[in-house]
Each structure stands twice: as structure tokens, then as C-alpha cells.
Design a protein around this motif. Structure first.
Motif, PDB file in Angstrom:
ATOM      1  N   GLY A  24      30.184  35.867  37.207  1.00 19.94           N
ATOM      2  CA  GLY A  24      31.616  35.558  37.172  1.00 19.94           C
ATOM      3  C   GLY A  24      31.885  34.109  37.528  1.00 19.94           C
ATOM      4  O   GLY A  24      32.701  33.427  36.896  1.00 19.94           O
ATOM      5  N   ALA A  25      31.166  33.604  38.551  1.00 19.53           N
ATOM      6  CA  ALA A  25      31.349  32.199  38.963  1.00 19.53           C
ATOM      7  C   ALA A  25      30.943  31.249  37.846  1.00 19.53           C
ATOM      8  O   ALA A  25      31.618  30.241  37.590  1.00 19.53           O
ATOM      9  CB  ALA A  25      30.527  31.924  40.224  1.00 19.53           C
ATOM     10  N   ALA A  26      29.839  31.566  37.144  1.00 13.98           N
ATOM     11  CA  ALA A  26      29.393  30.716  36.029  1.00 13.98           C
ATOM     12  C   ALA A  26      30.457  30.667  34.941  1.00 13.98           C
ATOM     13  O   ALA A  26      30.775  29.597  34.406  1.00 13.98           O
ATOM     14  CB  ALA A  26      28.075  31.242  35.463  1.00 13.98           C
ATOM     15  N   LEU A 147      31.206  41.459  33.355  1.00 15.05           N
ATOM     16  CA  LEU A 147      32.442  40.666  33.327  1.00 15.05           C
ATOM     17  C   LEU A 147      33.641  41.517  33.728  1.00 15.05           C
ATOM     18  O   LEU A 147      34.556  41.039  34.405  1.00 15.05           O
ATOM     19  CB  LEU A 147      32.654  40.082  31.927  1.00 15.05           C
ATOM     20  CG  LEU A 147      31.709  38.943  31.535  1.00 15.05           C
ATOM     21  CD1 LEU A 147      31.910  38.567  30.068  1.00 15.05           C
ATOM     22  CD2 LEU A 147      31.927  37.726  32.413  1.00 15.05           C
ATOM     23  N   ALA A 148      33.642  42.794  33.321  1.00 12.19           N
ATOM     24  CA  ALA A 148      34.740  43.699  33.699  1.00 12.19           C
ATOM     25  C   ALA A 148      34.768  43.887  35.216  1.00 12.19           C
ATOM     26  O   ALA A 148      35.828  43.763  35.854  1.00 12.19           O
ATOM     27  CB  ALA A 148      34.574  45.042  32.987  1.00 12.19           C
ATOM     28  N   HIS A 150      33.715  41.991  37.527  1.00 14.45           N
ATOM     29  CA  HIS A 150      34.076  40.767  38.256  1.00 14.45           C
ATOM     30  C   HIS A 150      35.589  40.582  38.371  1.00 14.45           C
ATOM     31  O   HIS A 150      36.063  39.952  39.325  1.00 14.45           O
ATOM     32  CB  HIS A 150      33.446  39.548  37.570  1.00 14.45           C
ATOM     33  CG  HIS A 150      33.718  38.266  38.288  1.00 14.45           C
ATOM     34  ND1 HIS A 150      33.175  37.965  39.510  1.00 14.45           N
ATOM     35  CD2 HIS A 150      34.517  37.211  37.971  1.00 14.45           C
ATOM     36  CE1 HIS A 150      33.615  36.777  39.902  1.00 14.45           C
ATOM     37  NE2 HIS A 150      34.425  36.304  38.989  1.00 14.45           N
ATOM     38  N   VAL A 151      36.348  41.118  37.425  1.00 21.00           N
ATOM     39  CA  VAL A 151      37.817  40.986  37.508  1.00 21.00           C
ATOM     40  C   VAL A 151      38.479  42.326  37.844  1.00 21.00           C
ATOM     41  O   VAL A 151      39.632  42.571  37.495  1.00 21.00           O
ATOM     42  CB  VAL A 151      38.420  40.367  36.204  1.00 21.00           C
ATOM     43  CG1 VAL A 151      38.017  38.914  36.069  1.00 21.00           C
ATOM     44  CG2 VAL A 151      38.026  41.171  34.964  1.00 21.00           C
ATOM     45  N   ASP A 152      37.712  43.187  38.537  1.00 19.83           N
ATOM     46  CA  ASP A 152      38.249  44.463  39.053  1.00 19.83           C
ATOM     47  C   ASP A 152      38.717  45.430  37.968  1.00 19.83           C
ATOM     48  O   ASP A 152      39.634  46.226  38.196  1.00 19.83           O
ATOM     49  CB  ASP A 152      39.396  44.211  40.059  1.00 19.83           C
ATOM     50  CG  ASP A 152      38.900  43.419  41.256  1.00 19.83           C
ATOM     51  OD1 ASP A 152      37.774  43.682  41.709  1.00 19.83           O
ATOM     52  OD2 ASP A 152      39.635  42.522  41.722  1.00 19.83           O
ATOM     53  N   LEU A 153      38.090  45.355  36.807  1.00 17.23           N
ATOM     54  CA  LEU A 153      38.299  46.375  35.773  1.00 17.23           C
ATOM     55  C   LEU A 153      37.174  47.396  35.885  1.00 17.23           C
ATOM     56  O   LEU A 153      36.101  47.101  36.420  1.00 17.23           O
ATOM     57  CB  LEU A 153      38.271  45.725  34.377  1.00 17.23           C
ATOM     58  CG  LEU A 153      39.444  44.817  34.018  1.00 17.23           C
ATOM     59  CD1 LEU A 153      39.114  43.987  32.781  1.00 17.23           C
ATOM     60  CD2 LEU A 153      40.709  45.634  33.783  1.00 17.23           C
ATOM     61  N   PRO A 154      37.379  48.618  35.351  1.00 18.18           N
ATOM     62  CA  PRO A 154      36.288  49.598  35.359  1.00 18.18           C
ATOM     63  C   PRO A 154      35.093  49.068  34.559  1.00 18.18           C
ATOM     64  O   PRO A 154      35.266  48.327  33.579  1.00 18.18           O
ATOM     65  CB  PRO A 154      36.898  50.828  34.674  1.00 18.18           C
ATOM     66  CG  PRO A 154      38.373  50.627  34.728  1.00 18.18           C
ATOM     67  CD  PRO A 154      38.611  49.160  34.761  1.00 18.18           C
ATOM     68  N   GLU A 155      33.893  49.460  34.973  1.00 16.54           N
ATOM     69  CA  GLU A 155      32.668  48.960  34.336  1.00 16.54           C
ATOM     70  C   GLU A 155      32.696  49.139  32.813  1.00 16.54           C
ATOM     71  O   GLU A 155      32.285  48.250  32.069  1.00 16.54           O
ATOM     72  CB  GLU A 155      31.463  49.703  34.921  1.00 16.54           C
ATOM     73  CG  GLU A 155      30.139  49.284  34.324  1.00 16.54           C
ATOM     74  CD  GLU A 155      28.972  50.150  34.790  1.00 16.54           C
ATOM     75  OE1 GLU A 155      27.825  49.700  34.640  1.00 16.54           O
ATOM     76  OE2 GLU A 155      29.213  51.262  35.299  1.00 16.54           O
ATOM     77  N   ASN A 156      33.167  50.281  32.359  1.00 17.48           N
ATOM     78  CA  ASN A 156      33.137  50.575  30.912  1.00 17.48           C
ATOM     79  C   ASN A 156      34.452  50.226  30.216  1.00 17.48           C
ATOM     80  O   ASN A 156      34.717  50.707  29.108  1.00 17.48           O
ATOM     81  CB  ASN A 156      32.804  52.049  30.682  1.00 17.48           C
ATOM     82  CG  ASN A 156      31.392  52.369  31.139  1.00 17.48           C
ATOM     83  OD1 ASN A 156      30.532  51.484  31.177  1.00 17.48           O
ATOM     84  ND2 ASN A 156      31.147  53.612  31.510  1.00 17.48           N
ATOM     85  N   TYR A 157      35.249  49.368  30.829  1.00 15.09           N
ATOM     86  CA  TYR A 157      36.572  49.040  30.287  1.00 15.09           C
ATOM     87  C   TYR A 157      36.517  48.607  28.824  1.00 15.09           C
ATOM     88  O   TYR A 157      37.371  48.978  28.011  1.00 15.09           O
ATOM     89  CB  TYR A 157      37.209  47.923  31.134  1.00 15.09           C
ATOM     90  CG  TYR A 157      38.543  47.457  30.594  1.00 15.09           C
ATOM     91  CD1 TYR A 157      39.709  48.175  30.851  1.00 15.09           C
ATOM     92  CD2 TYR A 157      38.637  46.315  29.787  1.00 15.09           C
ATOM     93  CE1 TYR A 157      40.929  47.769  30.330  1.00 15.09           C
ATOM     94  CE2 TYR A 157      39.853  45.902  29.269  1.00 15.09           C
ATOM     95  CZ  TYR A 157      40.993  46.633  29.541  1.00 15.09           C
ATOM     96  OH  TYR A 157      42.190  46.240  29.018  1.00 15.09           O
TER      97      TYR A 157
END
Length: 311
Positions: A24-26, A147-148, A150-157
């Protein structure tokens, strides 16, 4: 000088929290990251590059049999000096081929996702071309899970939003540059349209990314690493938390300009009916919602293809 990091995706299973944080930082910093440890075999990558090079070596009139006029380059062959980066006065010094998702012809999306073309002149083109398509599609799904999170979305979003995605594998040939002082570059400065782009075999010099400080940073990979960058659709969906970063392919300043360059990006797209509204998790007082007009990924794609002169 800062560098785009290379991260081993196997850490998603062994060291998940740290991997997601570093990834996420990258992406927040560069919009780019190099991914190693992905398990895509050298044999598949080399076999794909071999069939693509054999196609581009065919006579021009043979290649033009696979050019779909009025098709916007969606499938088959697009000749040299057609695509033009947005706001550029000069077309790119490249020719390319497009492989798309194989879907049932009675699918809801069949009218916007045409069937693939396969050159009869190159044996195993379909086997290696679609094999690499599927491998990169699966890897892209794994990157999107991280990526999901990292922004507090569900893993399988993202999975039900990309499983029928209008994704494209694009083998590109940049022919040798034989004239002095050409105004064109191999690929003008641009941002990608899609969710994420996976570039396999970026070992040849030329790819550069524009940093926040306004400097061009060269990217070359080592070993099996694949360059993965954010596109405009994901930038929009995440309300610019993940930036879609400007990049280009410059002409080598040395004898490598006289050599052909090949690259194979995979543009991972959402399903055509996905609405690209910013998700609530990425809207904060410090980052208010930037888009108020809903647009589907297909409408957005058409708008952008007009800008780069493919339709």
C-alpha cells in the motif's frame, strides 16, 4: 534516489499485515510496485515472447489481415504509428496485438467484448498468448486482494467486479529507430485507463515513471519481477488514494535504439457495467469525494479510447 520497491507476493500468505502495509505504501508513493515470487513460469513467458516476436516479423500485408477496421484495436492487430498519447502531437513508435477475455457469445457483455482473433501463421500463438493472459489475470486478482485490504475493503471486494472484466493482453513491438532526431517516442507520457496493469518482461531500458517531485525515474526489473501499476479507473474508485502515475517509454540514447524492443502489458479491467464511484472507505475530511457524476467502466473506456485516437 528513491526506487520503486520489489515485493515478494508469497509474503501475502506468510507475513500478510506487513506485506499489505508495504504494498500500500509503495502504491501511495509511486502508483507502481514490482512483484516477485508470483510463480508464473519462465517457459510460459519465454514461449509467449517467442510467438509474439514471430508474429511481428511477418510481412505487413499478412499482419494487416488481422486489423479490424473500426474496431478501436479491441482485438487483433493495430499497425505502427496509430495510438497517440493524450495531448501528444506525435503517434507512438509501436505496433501491437490485443488478446481479450474468452467469454460465451451469449454473454451480457458479448456486444462490447468481441471474440479473439488468432494468427494462423504462428503456431502456438493462442496457446501461449491465452496462457499468459490467464496467468496474469490470476496474479492481478491476488494483487487486488492486498490492495483491497490496505484501504479497509473486504479481501475479495474486487473479484465479482473483475471476473468478467474487459481485460487486455497487449504484446507490443517497438521497431528499431533508424532515423536521427525523431520527434516521436516509443510511448508518450500517459496514464493507464484500467484498474491495474501488469507488465511482464520489463528488462529492456526505456520505461520511466514520473515521481511526485516531478523527476523521471527509470524502472527495470530483475529476475522474475513483474511491474504492476495503478490505472485511472482504480484511482477514481479509491478517490485518488491509489494514484495513477504518468509513465512513458523513451527512446534509448545509445545503440539499443537500433534494436527492437518488445513488451507485454496486461491491462486488468473491471466488468463493463461496474460503476466507478469512489468507495466510502476512501472518502475522508482530508480527502473529500472528487467525483459526483457516475460513469460505468465501459463508458469511461470509450471516452479514453477516443482521446488516444484508437476510436
Amino acid at each position: 534516489m528513491k526506487n520503486v520497491p520489489t515485493l515478494d507476493i508469497r509474503r501475502y500468505d506468510t507475513d500478510r499485515a506487513a506485506f499489505v502495509a508495504e504494498l500500500g505504501a509503495a502504491y501511495r508513493e509511486f502508483g507502481f510496485c514490482c512483484i516477485s515470487g508470483h510463480g508464473i513460469s519462465r517457459e510460459l513467458v519465454d514461449g509467449a515472447y517467442d510467438v509474439f516476436q514471430r508474429f511481428f516479423a511477418l510481412p505487413a500485408d499478412t499482419k494487416m489481415k488481422y486489423h479490424v477496421r473500426g474496431g478501436g484495436g479491441a482485438r487483433g492487430y493495430t499497425p505502427f504509428k496509430v495510438e497517440t498519447a493524450k495531448d501528444s502531437h506525435f503517434p507512438d513508435l509501436k505496433e501491437f496485438w490485443h488478446i481479450g477475455r474468452e467469454i460465451p457469445r451469449d454473454s451480457t457483455f458479448a456486444d462490447v467484448m468481441p471474440p479473439n482473433l488468432w494468427p494462423a501463421e504462428v503456431l502456438a500463438f493462442r496457446q501461449y498468448g491465452y496462457g499468459l493472459y490467464q496467468a496474469l489475470d490470476q496474479l492481478g486478482t491476488r494483487v487486488l486482494r492486498a490492495l483491497a485490504l490496505h484501504v479497509d475493503l473486504p479481501e475479495n471486494y474486487f473479484e465479482d467486479k473483475t471476473e468478467q472484466g474487459n481485460s487486455i493482453l497487449r504484446p507490443i513491438h517497438y521497431p528499431p529507430i533508424t532515423e536521427e532526431n525523431v520527434p516521436n517516442v516509443r510511448a508518450g507520457a500517459h496514464e493507464d485507463i484500467n484498474f491495474i496493469t501488469l507488465l511482464v518482461g520489463a528488462s529492456a531500458e526505456g520505461l520511466e515513471v514520473l515521481t511526485r517531485e516531478g523527476e523521471w525515474l527509470p524502472i527495470t526489473t530483475e529476475g522474475d519481477a513483474i511491474v504492476v501499476n495503478i490505472g485511472d479507473m482504480l484511482q477514481r474508485l479509491t478517490n485518488h488514494v491509489y494514484p495513477s502515475t504518468t509513465h512513458r517509454v523513451v527512446n534509448p540514447p545509445n545503440e539499443n535504439a537500433r534494436k527492437p524492443r518488445y513488451s507485454v502489458p496486461f491491462f486488468l479491467h473491471p466488468n463493463p457495467d461496474v460503476v466507478l464511484d469512489p468507495v466510502p472507505q476512501c472518502i475522508t475530511p482530508d480527502n473529500p469525494k472528487r467525483y459526483d457524476t457516475p460513469i460505468t467502466s465501459h463508458e469511461y473506456l470509450q471516452q479514453r479510447l477516443r482521446e488516444i485516437k484508437l476510436i
